[in-house]
Design a protein around this motif. Structure first.
Motif, PDB file in Angstrom:
ATOM      1  N   THR A   1     -68.706  20.112  21.363  1.00 25.24           N
ATOM      2  CA  THR A   1     -68.585  19.441  22.543  1.00 25.24           C
ATOM      3  C   THR A   1     -67.439  18.679  23.121  1.00 25.24           C
ATOM      4  OG1 THR A   1     -71.165  19.489  22.789  1.00 25.24           O
ATOM      5  CG2 THR A   1     -69.914  17.931  24.361  1.00 25.24           C
ATOM      6  N   ILE A   2     -66.582  18.836  24.005  1.00 27.83           N
ATOM      7  CA  ILE A   2     -65.279  18.168  24.206  1.00 27.83           C
ATOM      8  C   ILE A   2     -65.807  16.831  24.799  1.00 27.83           C
ATOM      9  CG2 ILE A   2     -63.034  18.164  25.308  1.00 27.83           C
ATOM     10  CD1 ILE A   2     -63.318  20.315  23.011  1.00 27.83           C
ATOM     11  N   ARG A   3     -65.456  15.724  24.503  1.00 28.57           N
ATOM     12  CA  ARG A   3     -65.494  14.565  24.847  1.00 28.57           C
ATOM     13  C   ARG A   3     -64.658  14.029  25.413  1.00 28.57           C
ATOM     14  NH1 ARG A   3     -70.060  11.767  22.457  1.00 28.57           N
ATOM     15  NH2 ARG A   3     -68.961   9.820  22.698  1.00 28.57           N
ATOM     16  N   GLN A   4     -63.279  14.060  24.996  1.00 29.29           N
ATOM     17  CA  GLN A   4     -62.237  13.529  25.811  1.00 29.29           C
ATOM     18  C   GLN A   4     -60.875  14.244  25.552  1.00 29.29           C
ATOM     19  OE1 GLN A   4     -60.859   9.623  24.279  1.00 29.29           O
ATOM     20  NE2 GLN A   4     -60.172   9.011  26.137  1.00 29.29           N
ATOM     21  N   VAL A   5     -60.014  14.415  26.524  1.00 28.58           N
ATOM     22  CA  VAL A   5     -58.853  15.013  26.473  1.00 28.58           C
ATOM     23  C   VAL A   5     -57.602  14.236  26.874  1.00 28.58           C
ATOM     24  CG1 VAL A   5     -57.265  17.056  27.285  1.00 28.58           C
ATOM     25  CG2 VAL A   5     -59.675  17.276  26.946  1.00 28.58           C
ATOM     26  N   LYS A   6     -56.805  13.673  25.979  1.00 26.21           N
ATOM     27  CA  LYS A   6     -55.444  12.920  26.101  1.00 26.21           C
ATOM     28  C   LYS A   6     -54.288  13.083  25.588  1.00 26.21           C
ATOM     29  CE  LYS A   6     -56.952   9.812  22.281  1.00 26.21           C
ATOM     30  NZ  LYS A   6     -57.140   8.416  21.911  1.00 26.21           N
ATOM     31  N   PRO A   7     -53.410  12.404  26.118  1.00 29.40           N
ATOM     32  CA  PRO A   7     -52.192  12.688  25.328  1.00 29.40           C
ATOM     33  C   PRO A   7     -52.254  12.287  23.680  1.00 29.40           C
ATOM     34  CG  PRO A   7     -51.925  11.505  27.271  1.00 29.40           C
ATOM     35  CD  PRO A   7     -53.277  11.418  27.182  1.00 29.40           C
ATOM     36  N   ILE A   8     -51.338  12.928  23.202  1.00 24.84           N
ATOM     37  CA  ILE A   8     -51.380  12.754  21.829  1.00 24.84           C
ATOM     38  C   ILE A   8     -50.912  11.275  20.946  1.00 24.84           C
ATOM     39  CG2 ILE A   8     -50.630  13.760  19.388  1.00 24.84           C
ATOM     40  CD1 ILE A   8     -49.792  16.293  20.924  1.00 24.84           C
ATOM     41  N   THR A   9     -51.519  10.561  20.455  1.00 25.83           N
ATOM     42  CA  THR A   9     -51.194   9.408  20.027  1.00 25.83           C
ATOM     43  C   THR A   9     -51.531   9.186  18.567  1.00 25.83           C
ATOM     44  OG1 THR A   9     -53.453   8.335  20.885  1.00 25.83           O
ATOM     45  CG2 THR A   9     -51.506   8.478  22.359  1.00 25.83           C
ATOM     46  N   SER A  10     -52.729  10.024  17.879  1.00 22.10           N
ATOM     47  CA  SER A  10     -53.069   9.751  16.624  1.00 22.10           C
ATOM     48  C   SER A  10     -52.022   9.868  15.827  1.00 22.10           C
ATOM     49  CB  SER A  10     -54.195  10.667  16.252  1.00 22.10           C
ATOM     50  OG  SER A  10     -54.335  10.784  15.134  1.00 22.10           O
ATOM     51  N   ILE A  11     -51.480   9.251  14.854  1.00 25.75           N
ATOM     52  CA  ILE A  11     -50.562   9.331  13.841  1.00 25.75           C
ATOM     53  C   ILE A  11     -50.860  10.424  12.801  1.00 25.75           C
ATOM     54  CG2 ILE A  11     -49.494   8.079  11.835  1.00 25.75           C
ATOM     55  CD1 ILE A  11     -48.843   6.843  14.610  1.00 25.75           C
ATOM     56  N   PRO A  12     -52.252  10.852  12.293  1.00 25.43           N
ATOM     57  CA  PRO A  12     -52.059  11.883  11.456  1.00 25.43           C
ATOM     58  C   PRO A  12     -51.739  13.323  12.138  1.00 25.43           C
ATOM     59  CG  PRO A  12     -53.889  10.462  11.172  1.00 25.43           C
ATOM     60  CD  PRO A  12     -53.201   9.989  12.470  1.00 25.43           C
ATOM     61  N   LEU A  13     -52.166  13.325  13.711  1.00 23.12           N
ATOM     62  CA  LEU A  13     -51.936  14.698  14.594  1.00 23.12           C
ATOM     63  C   LEU A  13     -50.179  14.691  14.493  1.00 23.12           C
ATOM     64  CD1 LEU A  13     -54.476  14.703  16.982  1.00 23.12           C
ATOM     65  CD2 LEU A  13     -54.545  15.955  14.882  1.00 23.12           C
ATOM     66  N   ILE A  14     -49.595  13.458  14.685  1.00 21.45           N
ATOM     67  CA  ILE A  14     -48.223  13.495  15.052  1.00 21.45           C
ATOM     68  C   ILE A  14     -47.447  14.004  13.541  1.00 21.45           C
ATOM     69  CG2 ILE A  14     -46.140  12.087  15.312  1.00 21.45           C
ATOM     70  CD1 ILE A  14     -47.974  10.301  17.126  1.00 21.45           C
ATOM     71  N   HIS A  15     -48.054  13.517  12.447  1.00 25.31           N
ATOM     72  CA  HIS A  15     -47.471  13.977  11.333  1.00 25.31           C
ATOM     73  C   HIS A  15     -48.022  15.394  11.071  1.00 25.31           C
ATOM     74  CE1 HIS A  15     -47.934   9.706   9.394  1.00 25.31           C
ATOM     75  NE2 HIS A  15     -46.714   9.827   9.873  1.00 25.31           N
ATOM     76  N   TYR A  16     -48.934  16.137  11.310  1.00 27.57           N
ATOM     77  CA  TYR A  16     -49.213  17.342  11.654  1.00 27.57           C
ATOM     78  C   TYR A  16     -48.524  18.088  12.031  1.00 27.57           C
ATOM     79  CZ  TYR A  16     -51.859  21.563  11.469  1.00 27.57           C
ATOM     80  OH  TYR A  16     -52.284  23.173  11.027  1.00 27.57           O
ATOM     81  N   ILE A  17     -47.964  17.718  13.549  1.00 24.33           N
ATOM     82  CA  ILE A  17     -47.097  18.446  14.135  1.00 24.33           C
ATOM     83  C   ILE A  17     -45.862  18.543  13.604  1.00 24.33           C
ATOM     84  CG2 ILE A  17     -45.873  18.314  16.493  1.00 24.33           C
ATOM     85  CD1 ILE A  17     -48.349  17.250  17.619  1.00 24.33           C
ATOM     86  N   ARG A  18     -45.273  17.603  12.911  1.00 22.32           N
ATOM     87  CA  ARG A  18     -44.006  17.618  12.290  1.00 22.32           C
ATOM     88  C   ARG A  18     -43.751  18.487  11.093  1.00 22.32           C
ATOM     89  NH1 ARG A  18     -43.268  10.859  12.808  1.00 22.32           N
ATOM     90  NH2 ARG A  18     -42.401  10.891  14.992  1.00 22.32           N
ATOM     91  N   GLN A  19     -45.198  18.339  10.407  1.00 17.64           N
ATOM     92  CA  GLN A  19     -45.365  19.300   9.282  1.00 17.64           C
ATOM     93  C   GLN A  19     -45.340  20.811   9.664  1.00 17.64           C
ATOM     94  OE1 GLN A  19     -48.985  18.385   7.444  1.00 17.64           O
ATOM     95  NE2 GLN A  19     -48.155  16.320   6.512  1.00 17.64           N
TER      96      GLN A  19
END
Length: 295
Positions: A107-125
């Motif tokens: 169940t999707i609870r929230q959709v927002k701009p990317i701010t999570s540091i782990p997700l930003i690191h994953y994008i860079r990886q």
């Protein structure tokens, strides 16, 4: 289609084509509300994707895709192989909505701009520039079995999301492909969104050689998008270097070798476009971009 060819078909993709999505994924196991007993409430149908075998714990039945197809369609082995060979619709009559099980427990609870540091690191990886990621992805907070999680989300045409982080690969219902229309007669086709984002990072200038984009999100949607693909003058296929990628690329080239082109020679020794970019040198990447810019 022969029995051996049928056994090579990915059961997870096949069930997706039939409209059945897993309620839980714990690699290599995919759990479903049983397609053979759709009135059940608790998922008891499991596919081991490595073995490409299934077991219905509610009934005790198990087997390969042929055993499943014969039960699901109530037909003979010969008839089931003909269904696969002809690529005919293989869905059951619709069940009344009130009796239908949920397609997914996500169940999707929230959709927002990317701010999570782990997700930003994953994008860079994954080698994706943040400005490209922020253009096409969102940070998704979702609930699964009473627990909250977060992941990168890539939206499909039906409003569902492909969900990815360092540890999970999942989808929210409804699952389908994503078409990005730039009003051109050229089309680039990708299996997954990271390959699409990789391509966008490599070719930032959309004013030169503009193209439309189709991200399948699963090869099970390839045939369903054939009419959309053939409506373009030229279709460039960036599928994975594996058996499934080989199969659908060959199928498209056989249907029209002038319209379709296989672009996998660029990353011939790698699984996909993203893996190629992560392993080549900056000089090789620059050389490719210069070749792309040249007339």
């Amino acid at each position: 289609m022969t029995i051996e060819q049928a056994k090579d078909l990915d059961m997870v993709d096949y069930l997706s084509r039939l409209g059945h999505q897993p309620t839980k994924i714990s690699e290599p196991h995919y759990w479903y509300i049983s397609p053979l007993r759709p009135d059940e409430k608790t998922p008891s149908f499991k596919i081991n994707r490595v073995m490409n075998k299934w077991k219905d714990w509610g009934s005790g039945d198990s087997g390969n895709i042929i055993d499943f197809g014969v039960q699901y369609h109530k037909c003979s082995v010969k008839d089931f192989l003909q269904k696969l060979d002809a690529n005919t619709p293989t869905t059951r009559p619709a069940i009344p909505q009130s009796d239908s099980p949920a397609e997914s427990e996500i169940t999707i609870r929230q959709v927002k701009p990317i701010t999570s540091i782990p997700l930003i690191h994953y994008i860079r990886q994954r080698g994706i520039p943040m400005d490209i990621a922020e253009r096409y992805l969102k940070e998704i907070n979702y609930n699964l079995k009473g627990k909250n999680y977060y992941a990168l989300g890539f939206k499909n045409d039906a409003g569902g999301y492909e969900l990815r982080n360092k540890y999970i690969k999942a989808s929210s219902a409804p699952k389908t492909s994503t078409f990005i229309d730039n009003k051109t007669d050229q089309l680039a086709v990708f299996e997954g969104f990271f390959n699409f984002l990789t391509y966008r990072a490599m070719h930032r200038d959309e004013t030169k050689n503009p193209t439309n984009y189709l991200v399948l999100n699963s090869l099970s949607f390839f045939n369903g998008n054939m009419s959309r693909m053939t409506a373009h003058n030229h279709v460039r296929l960036f599928l994975d270097n594996d058996k499934s990628g080989d199969k659908f690329t060959k199928q498209a080239l056989t249907s029209d070798c002038q319209k379709f082109s296989d672009e996998r020679k660029l990353y011939a020794h790698y699984k996909d476009l993203n893996e190629w970019v992560l392993n080549i040198t900056p000089q090789q990447k620059q050389q490719h971009q210069q070749q792309h810019r040249s007339p």
